[in-house]
Design a protein around this motif. Sequence first.
Motif, PDB file in Angstrom:
ATOM      1  N   LEU A   2      16.440 -16.429   0.038  1.00 44.30           N
ATOM      2  CA  LEU A   2      15.844 -15.788   0.761  1.00 44.30           C
ATOM      3  C   LEU A   2      14.505 -16.478   0.976  1.00 44.30           C
ATOM      4  O   LEU A   2      14.152 -16.531   2.490  1.00 44.30           O
ATOM      5  N   VAL A   3      14.053 -17.376   0.411  1.00 42.96           N
ATOM      6  CA  VAL A   3      13.021 -18.309   0.632  1.00 42.96           C
ATOM      7  C   VAL A   3      13.393 -19.282   1.710  1.00 42.96           C
ATOM      8  O   VAL A   3      12.770 -19.675   2.527  1.00 42.96           O
ATOM      9  N   ALA A   4      14.537 -19.915   1.413  1.00 41.85           N
ATOM     10  CA  ALA A   4      15.063 -21.036   2.187  1.00 41.85           C
ATOM     11  C   ALA A   4      15.364 -20.520   3.588  1.00 41.85           C
ATOM     12  O   ALA A   4      15.298 -21.330   4.594  1.00 41.85           O
ATOM     13  N   ARG A   5      15.846 -19.460   3.718  1.00 43.76           N
ATOM     14  CA  ARG A   5      16.109 -18.695   5.241  1.00 43.76           C
ATOM     15  C   ARG A   5      14.975 -17.514   5.389  1.00 43.76           C
ATOM     16  O   ARG A   5      15.283 -16.646   6.040  1.00 43.76           O
ATOM     17  N   ALA A   6      13.613 -17.736   5.083  1.00 47.24           N
ATOM     18  CA  ALA A   6      12.776 -16.814   5.466  1.00 47.24           C
ATOM     19  C   ALA A   6      12.574 -16.560   6.815  1.00 47.24           C
ATOM     20  O   ALA A   6      12.206 -15.390   7.326  1.00 47.24           O
ATOM     21  N   ASP A   7      12.886 -17.737   7.944  1.00 53.25           N
ATOM     22  CA  ASP A   7      12.687 -17.386   9.112  1.00 53.25           C
ATOM     23  C   ASP A   7      13.733 -16.427   9.835  1.00 53.25           C
ATOM     24  O   ASP A   7      13.499 -15.648  11.002  1.00 53.25           O
ATOM     25  N   GLY A  26       9.265  -9.134   7.625  1.00 55.65           N
ATOM     26  CA  GLY A  26       9.620 -10.549   7.402  1.00 55.65           C
ATOM     27  C   GLY A  26       8.454 -11.233   7.747  1.00 55.65           C
ATOM     28  O   GLY A  26       8.047 -12.564   7.026  1.00 55.65           O
ATOM     29  N   GLN A  27       7.417 -11.048   8.673  1.00 52.43           N
ATOM     30  CA  GLN A  27       6.332 -12.056   8.900  1.00 52.43           C
ATOM     31  C   GLN A  27       5.335 -11.859   7.570  1.00 52.43           C
ATOM     32  O   GLN A  27       4.614 -12.879   7.416  1.00 52.43           O
ATOM     33  N   ASN A  28       5.258 -10.637   7.177  1.00 51.68           N
ATOM     34  CA  ASN A  28       4.093 -10.675   5.770  1.00 51.68           C
ATOM     35  C   ASN A  28       4.914 -11.287   4.723  1.00 51.68           C
ATOM     36  O   ASN A  28       4.083 -11.972   3.935  1.00 51.68           O
ATOM     37  N   PHE A  29       6.267 -11.369   4.756  1.00 54.71           N
ATOM     38  CA  PHE A  29       6.867 -12.359   3.730  1.00 54.71           C
ATOM     39  C   PHE A  29       6.504 -13.774   3.837  1.00 54.71           C
ATOM     40  O   PHE A  29       6.179 -14.399   2.932  1.00 54.71           O
ATOM     41  N   ARG A  30       6.622 -13.954   4.995  1.00 54.42           N
ATOM     42  CA  ARG A  30       6.222 -15.746   5.187  1.00 54.42           C
ATOM     43  C   ARG A  30       4.841 -15.919   5.234  1.00 54.42           C
ATOM     44  O   ARG A  30       4.341 -16.965   4.667  1.00 54.42           O
ATOM     45  N   ASP A  31       3.894 -14.882   5.461  1.00 55.89           N
ATOM     46  CA  ASP A  31       2.481 -15.140   5.182  1.00 55.89           C
ATOM     47  C   ASP A  31       2.305 -15.157   3.676  1.00 55.89           C
ATOM     48  O   ASP A  31       1.265 -15.929   3.227  1.00 55.89           O
ATOM     49  N   HIS A  32       2.941 -14.533   2.829  1.00 57.90           N
ATOM     50  CA  HIS A  32       2.675 -14.460   1.394  1.00 57.90           C
ATOM     51  C   HIS A  32       3.849 -14.992   0.621  1.00 57.90           C
ATOM     52  O   HIS A  32       4.027 -14.544  -0.967  1.00 57.90           O
ATOM     53  N   LEU A  33       4.101 -16.202   1.314  1.00 53.59           N
ATOM     54  CA  LEU A  33       5.114 -17.022   0.383  1.00 53.59           C
ATOM     55  C   LEU A  33       4.854 -17.421  -0.873  1.00 53.59           C
ATOM     56  O   LEU A  33       5.511 -17.227  -2.063  1.00 53.59           O
ATOM     57  N   LYS A  61       1.265  -4.177 -10.246  1.00 55.07           N
ATOM     58  CA  LYS A  61       0.041  -3.965 -10.312  1.00 55.07           C
ATOM     59  C   LYS A  61      -0.726  -3.962 -11.797  1.00 55.07           C
ATOM     60  O   LYS A  61      -1.691  -4.490 -11.686  1.00 55.07           O
ATOM     61  N   ALA A  62       0.148  -3.761 -12.497  1.00 57.27           N
ATOM     62  CA  ALA A  62      -0.466  -3.836 -14.050  1.00 57.27           C
ATOM     63  C   ALA A  62      -0.819  -5.371 -14.426  1.00 57.27           C
ATOM     64  O   ALA A  62      -1.807  -5.406 -15.210  1.00 57.27           O
ATOM     65  N   ASP A  63      -0.165  -6.129 -13.842  1.00 62.85           N
ATOM     66  CA  ASP A  63      -0.503  -7.638 -14.284  1.00 62.85           C
ATOM     67  C   ASP A  63      -1.268  -8.304 -13.090  1.00 62.85           C
ATOM     68  O   ASP A  63      -1.736  -9.527 -13.182  1.00 62.85           O
ATOM     69  N   ASN A  64      -1.762  -7.491 -12.322  1.00 68.16           N
ATOM     70  CA  ASN A  64      -2.539  -7.870 -11.150  1.00 68.16           C
ATOM     71  C   ASN A  64      -1.868  -9.021 -10.286  1.00 68.16           C
ATOM     72  O   ASN A  64      -2.453  -9.965  -9.941  1.00 68.16           O
ATOM     73  N   LEU A  65      -0.714  -8.830 -10.067  1.00 70.79           N
ATOM     74  CA  LEU A  65       0.271  -9.758  -9.261  1.00 70.79           C
ATOM     75  C   LEU A  65       0.571  -9.241  -7.938  1.00 70.79           C
ATOM     76  O   LEU A  65       1.535  -8.124  -7.806  1.00 70.79           O
ATOM     77  N   PRO A  66      -0.290  -9.435  -6.632  1.00 72.56           N
ATOM     78  CA  PRO A  66       0.029  -8.633  -5.691  1.00 72.56           C
ATOM     79  C   PRO A  66       1.326  -9.059  -5.061  1.00 72.56           C
ATOM     80  O   PRO A  66       1.763 -10.155  -4.940  1.00 72.56           O
ATOM     81  N   GLY A  67       2.131  -8.130  -4.218  1.00 76.25           N
ATOM     82  CA  GLY A  67       3.367  -8.347  -3.727  1.00 76.25           C
ATOM     83  C   GLY A  67       3.177  -8.518  -2.103  1.00 76.25           C
ATOM     84  O   GLY A  67       2.204  -9.017  -1.741  1.00 76.25           O
ATOM     85  N   VAL A  68       4.220  -8.498  -1.651  1.00 73.83           N
ATOM     86  CA  VAL A  68       4.346  -8.669   0.020  1.00 73.83           C
ATOM     87  C   VAL A  68       4.009  -7.324   0.600  1.00 73.83           C
ATOM     88  O   VAL A  68       4.546  -6.195   0.311  1.00 73.83           O
TER      89      VAL A  68
END
Length: 633
Positions: free
Chosen positions: A232-237, A244-251, A204-211
């Motif tokens: 984790l990115v390679a096996r996001a599915d 998990g869906q939020n992670f894929r949407d904000h990859l 939050k301090a750097d304005n970097l939104p997460g999942v």
Amino acid sequence: MVTKRETPEQTSQADGGRARLLLLDGHSMAFRAFFALPVEKFGTSTGQSTNAVYGFASMLVKLLRDEEPTHVAVAWDLSGPTFRDEEYDGYKGGRSETPPEFPSQVPLTQDLMRLIGVANLSAPGFEADDVIATLAHQGGEAGMEVLIASGDRDAFQLVTENCTVLYPGKSLSDMRRMDPEAVEDKYGVSPERYRDLAALVGEKADNLPGVPGVGPKTAAKWITKFGSLEELVARADEVPGKAGQNFRDHLDDVLRNQRLNKLVTDVELDTGVRELGMGEADRAGVDALFDNLEFASNLRERLYAVIRAGEGAEAAEEGGAGEGFTVDVTVAATGGVSAWIAEHASAEALTEHAPAGLAIDGAWGAGTGRVDALAVTVPSGAALFVDPTVLDAADTEALAGFLADAERPKAVHEYKGALLALGAHGWDLNGVISDTALAAYLAQPGQRRFDLADLCRKYLGRELEEDTDGAQMTLDLGEEGGSGRGHGLAVRAAATRDLAGVLAAELDKRGGTHLLAEVELPLVDVLARLERAGIAADREYLEGLQGSSRRRRAARWSGRTRSWAGSSTWVPPSSCSRCSSRTWSCPGPRRSRPATRPTRTRWRGWRSGPRTSCRACCCTTGTRRSCARRSRA
């Protein structure tokens, strides 16, 4: 005593250990200090806020004392964009505006670091974290133990077996040691995987939104299961559920966060890690800065105890006061005062340029005082220690004559205190040509305190330290001996005498000599006589005024109470607990449902249970409840 420290290389070789590198995140730690100390309580008479400087210096003193580093550097952020801003326009965009009292304290803190021999480092286009990461990497390769003092959690990715982050806690003195075990216990991942966790959670301090919906525990669980963020990115599915869906949407956000939070370890710097050994401090410069910031002596003394400071000051060199002292103390025995004064302190032996030094041990205040002991020193180095309880009539007369003689110049520290203490003993003090506390005030009017120890350190290049034997102040003369009775007080007198000469030269440069001689010193004498005399008061008249005032106040409230009650008949006692309405016409309020059956009184009020208010006080407080008789009507 001046603290002498070996060079970092000497220290490392002497104790058989390795070098220790301390790196500080300048802006991060300064911000912590700024918000830890109330800005309204730290400031100069000119309006300069100083809470960040004071807090930063206090933290540094504690770190230097506790960690004993051989190499130290402070990394600072520069104004202007960095490579992270060029990649992401919103980087650090959510931060609140910097308090207006903070920016002006940054260059002051940097000046202090320079004066005590600590390097200030920065690099255009990079943040302080990158400078620290580069130096930490260099220190690790050089075999150093690395300590990083920072309030930025991004530094946790630098933690290794040889690198520890000192993370600020709730107070300035609370620094948590974040080693690999501490990082893993706190966040559930190893330090080298902290970047992955921060990329998922965001900063939050750097304005970097997460999942969305992913916190540290979920992120740590994923990293532990898949091994790394790349896997984790390679096996996001394979990540199930809404998270998990939020992670894929904000990859894309996650990958961007991982790139931006990686600290650079190869920034080009003008200074190598081996060149960061603490240099010798500029004591005169530190004193001048602390005087301008109006810091008390406590922080100054703690700082000098942990840094390598120069032996002398510029003013001491110019005045020749740093060459040493010779104090030959004579403890006055009964009948010996007169002879010593005649031999060493005659009017011919003392001049305005070579006065006698006078120091008094005792207490004073509220127009009076006491003298437990006193010491007199003369330019030849001879000193006399006097215990007033052992003087005979001839000694007392000789000493009183010396003190009262205006033709024998004297220098004291805190002239008014000496006047009050000696005056309570029946002795006059004349011929004072310098009060070193007043002279120092005229030389540095912005300074808060003018302790003799501080002034000796600044102008004479000597340290006054506590004497454990005599509970006096002794001077580090660099000579043997000096532990005899009265030596400490005699040294204070000698320091006062020589300090008066240095301050006289300083005032002459500033054109303040006449102000001390013609205004300040005569005024001190007047103030001391005023305090001693006090003020006269007609006690009988003042007591009469007090009694008359009380009677008028009682009559006024009595009239008000009877007006509220609606009658002038005064009948004790009262059933009303909130006012003084003690009349037959006020039966008091009636309770609707008493727990037990009470008995009625002749005033028709209820005696059991908590008593409440009658109509008189209810009306005055704005409530609508009326008394029992009124409600029945």
